[in-house]
Scaffold this motif. Structure first.
Motif, short mmCIF file in Angstrom:
data_model
loop_
_atom_site.label_atom_id
_atom_site.label_comp_id
_atom_site.label_asym_id
_atom_site.label_seq_id
_atom_site.Cartn_x
_atom_site.Cartn_y
_atom_site.Cartn_z
N HIS A 1 0.84 -1.20 0.00
CA HIS A 1 0.00 0.00 0.00
C HIS A 1 0.87 1.25 0.00
O HIS A 1 0.68 2.15 -0.83
CB HIS A 1 -0.90 -0.01 1.23
CG HIS A 1 -1.64 1.26 1.46
ND1 HIS A 1 -2.92 1.48 0.98
CD2 HIS A 1 -1.29 2.41 2.10
CE1 HIS A 1 -3.32 2.70 1.33
NE2 HIS A 1 -2.35 3.28 2.01
N TYR A 2 1.82 1.32 0.92
CA TYR A 2 2.62 2.54 1.04
C TYR A 2 3.66 2.67 -0.07
O TYR A 2 4.01 3.78 -0.49
CB TYR A 2 3.25 2.63 2.42
CG TYR A 2 2.26 3.10 3.45
CD1 TYR A 2 1.78 4.41 3.42
CD2 TYR A 2 1.75 2.23 4.41
CE1 TYR A 2 0.83 4.85 4.34
CE2 TYR A 2 0.80 2.66 5.33
CZ TYR A 2 0.34 3.97 5.29
OH TYR A 2 -0.61 4.40 6.19
N GLU A 3 4.17 1.55 -0.58
CA GLU A 3 5.06 1.63 -1.74
C GLU A 3 4.33 2.26 -2.92
O GLU A 3 4.88 3.11 -3.63
CB GLU A 3 5.56 0.23 -2.12
CG GLU A 3 6.63 -0.33 -1.20
CD GLU A 3 7.08 -1.71 -1.62
OE1 GLU A 3 6.41 -2.32 -2.49
OE2 GLU A 3 8.09 -2.20 -1.08
N HIS A 4 3.07 1.84 -3.11
CA HIS A 4 2.30 2.38 -4.23
C HIS A 4 1.89 3.82 -3.97
O HIS A 4 1.91 4.66 -4.87
CB HIS A 4 1.08 1.51 -4.50
CG HIS A 4 0.43 1.79 -5.82
ND1 HIS A 4 1.14 2.00 -6.97
CD2 HIS A 4 -0.88 1.91 -6.18
CE1 HIS A 4 0.33 2.22 -7.98
NE2 HIS A 4 -0.91 2.18 -7.53
N LEU A 5 1.53 4.12 -2.73
CA LEU A 5 1.16 5.48 -2.37
C LEU A 5 2.30 6.45 -2.67
O LEU A 5 2.10 7.52 -3.26
CB LEU A 5 0.80 5.54 -0.90
CG LEU A 5 0.30 6.90 -0.36
CD1 LEU A 5 -1.09 7.19 -0.90
CD2 LEU A 5 0.26 6.88 1.17
N ILE A 6 3.51 6.05 -2.31
CA ILE A 6 4.68 6.90 -2.54
C ILE A 6 4.99 7.00 -4.03
O ILE A 6 5.27 8.08 -4.56
CB ILE A 6 5.89 6.36 -1.76
CG1 ILE A 6 5.65 6.52 -0.25
CG2 ILE A 6 7.17 7.10 -2.17
CD1 ILE A 6 6.65 5.78 0.61
N SER A 7 4.92 5.87 -4.72
CA SER A 7 5.26 5.88 -6.15
C SER A 7 4.28 6.72 -6.97
O SER A 7 4.65 7.34 -7.97
CB SER A 7 5.30 4.45 -6.70
OG SER A 7 4.00 3.88 -6.77
N GLN A 8 3.02 6.76 -6.54
CA GLN A 8 2.03 7.54 -7.28
C GLN A 8 2.25 9.04 -7.11
O GLN A 8 1.65 9.84 -7.83
CB GLN A 8 0.63 7.15 -6.83
CG GLN A 8 0.13 5.85 -7.42
CD GLN A 8 0.01 5.90 -8.94
OE1 GLN A 8 -0.89 6.53 -9.48
NE2 GLN A 8 0.92 5.23 -9.63
N GLY A 9 3.11 9.42 -6.17
CA GLY A 9 3.46 10.82 -6.05
C GLY A 9 4.18 11.35 -7.28
O GLY A 9 4.21 12.56 -7.52
N ARG A 10 4.74 10.44 -8.08
CA ARG A 10 5.40 10.83 -9.33
C ARG A 10 4.41 11.01 -10.47
O ARG A 10 4.74 11.57 -11.51
CB ARG A 10 6.45 9.79 -9.73
CG ARG A 10 7.59 9.64 -8.74
CD ARG A 10 8.57 8.59 -9.22
NE ARG A 10 9.68 8.41 -8.29
CZ ARG A 10 10.79 9.15 -8.29
NH1 ARG A 10 10.93 10.10 -9.19
NH2 ARG A 10 11.75 8.92 -7.42
N ASN A 11 3.19 10.48 -10.29
CA ASN A 11 2.18 10.57 -11.34
C ASN A 11 1.25 11.74 -11.02
O ASN A 11 0.29 11.60 -10.28
CB ASN A 11 1.39 9.25 -11.41
CG ASN A 11 0.33 9.27 -12.50
OD1 ASN A 11 0.26 10.20 -13.29
ND2 ASN A 11 -0.49 8.23 -12.53
N HIS A 12 1.54 12.89 -11.60
CA HIS A 12 0.79 14.09 -11.26
C HIS A 12 -0.68 13.99 -11.67
O HIS A 12 -1.52 14.67 -11.08
CB HIS A 12 1.44 15.31 -11.91
CG HIS A 12 2.83 15.58 -11.41
ND1 HIS A 12 3.10 15.87 -10.10
CD2 HIS A 12 4.03 15.58 -12.05
CE1 HIS A 12 4.40 16.05 -9.92
NE2 HIS A 12 4.99 15.86 -11.10
N ALA A 13 -0.97 13.14 -12.64
CA ALA A 13 -2.36 12.98 -13.05
C ALA A 13 -3.20 12.33 -11.96
O ALA A 13 -4.41 12.52 -11.89
CB ALA A 13 -2.44 12.14 -14.33
N SER A 14 -2.55 11.57 -11.08
CA SER A 14 -3.26 10.90 -9.99
C SER A 14 -3.41 11.78 -8.76
O SER A 14 -4.15 11.42 -7.84
CB SER A 14 -2.52 9.61 -9.59
OG SER A 14 -2.55 8.66 -10.61
N THR A 15 -2.73 12.91 -8.73
CA THR A 15 -2.72 13.75 -7.54
C THR A 15 -4.10 14.18 -7.07
O THR A 15 -4.43 14.06 -5.88
CB THR A 15 -1.82 14.98 -7.75
OG1 THR A 15 -0.48 14.54 -8.02
CG2 THR A 15 -1.82 15.87 -6.53
N PRO A 16 -4.97 14.70 -7.96
CA PRO A 16 -6.30 15.13 -7.48
C PRO A 16 -7.10 14.00 -6.87
O PRO A 16 -7.77 14.18 -5.84
CB PRO A 16 -6.97 15.67 -8.75
CG PRO A 16 -5.84 16.05 -9.66
CD PRO A 16 -4.77 15.03 -9.38
#
Length: 199
Positions: free
Chosen positions: A114-129
């Motif tokens: 969960h947290y590995e993916h949560l952190i990695s998605q910080g690089r995907n700005h489209a997922s931010t909202p």
């Protein structure tokens, strides 16, 4: 007349199966493990099906992440609702209830994924909202719990304590939930009057 809706239903079901398979792989192995072929094998669908619905792994990772965040916030709201109906009484119960509400469900492997993916998605700005919206729901639920328990702490402080302890513990191959409960108990002891939480 009914062919198109049936095809749409089958298409939606297959897409959901693919997302669930991706989520399962992320939970068990982390986001870097994900490939279209591994997802297809796990979902039991042809490889072409995964690339049809998700032309890039970035899109598939985002879709799986959204499902993970949705499950996480649902879990938090459920924990808070149950705690409001059956409030904790001892320091250990306070910590256990709050930690359970903040951390996602599952074992240590699921927590790591969960947290590995949560952190990695910080690089995907489209997922931010999307991630920000789920985070806001999560924080609001925790704030409701903290307020109901009468604790003189902010939700942000408590979440930082619990998640920080859990992440540090995962890095040390320790027991994240136990560590988070211990650290939260120390924080509550320091922040609350002696009479606020019964011993």
């Amino acid at each position: 007349m009914t062919t198109q809706p049936r095809r749409q239903t089958r298409g939606t079901a297959r897409r959901d199966t693919i997302i669930d398979a991706a989520r399962s792989l992320i939970t068990q192995h982390g986001p870097s493990y994900l490939t279209h072929r591994r997802v297809a094998d796990t979902a039991g669908v042809p490889l072409a099906a995964t690339t049809y619905y998700f032309t890039s792994l970035v899109d598939l990772l985002a879709a799986a992440g959204e499902r993970m965040w949705s499950s996480w916030t649902t879990h938090t709201v459920t924990c808070v609702t149950q705690a409001l109906m059956n409030p904790p009484h001892t320091p250990d119960e306070y910590s256990a209830v709050i930690v359970d509400a903040i951390l996602p469900p599952g074992d240590d492997t699921a927590l790591r994924g969960h947290y590995e993916h949560l952190i990695s998605q910080g690089r995907n700005h489209a997922s931010t909202p999307t991630l920000d919206a789920y985070r806001a729901t999560h924080r609001q639920a925790v704030d409701t719990l903290i307020t109901a328990l009468g604790l003189p702490l902010t939700a942000d402080t408590v979440i930082a304590c619990v998640e920080g302890a859990a992440l540090r513990s995962l890095g040390n191959h320790d027991t994240p939930r136990e560590t988070a409960r211990h650290q939260l108990t120390l924080l509550l002891d320091a922040a609350t009057p002696a009479h606020a939480i019964p011993a």
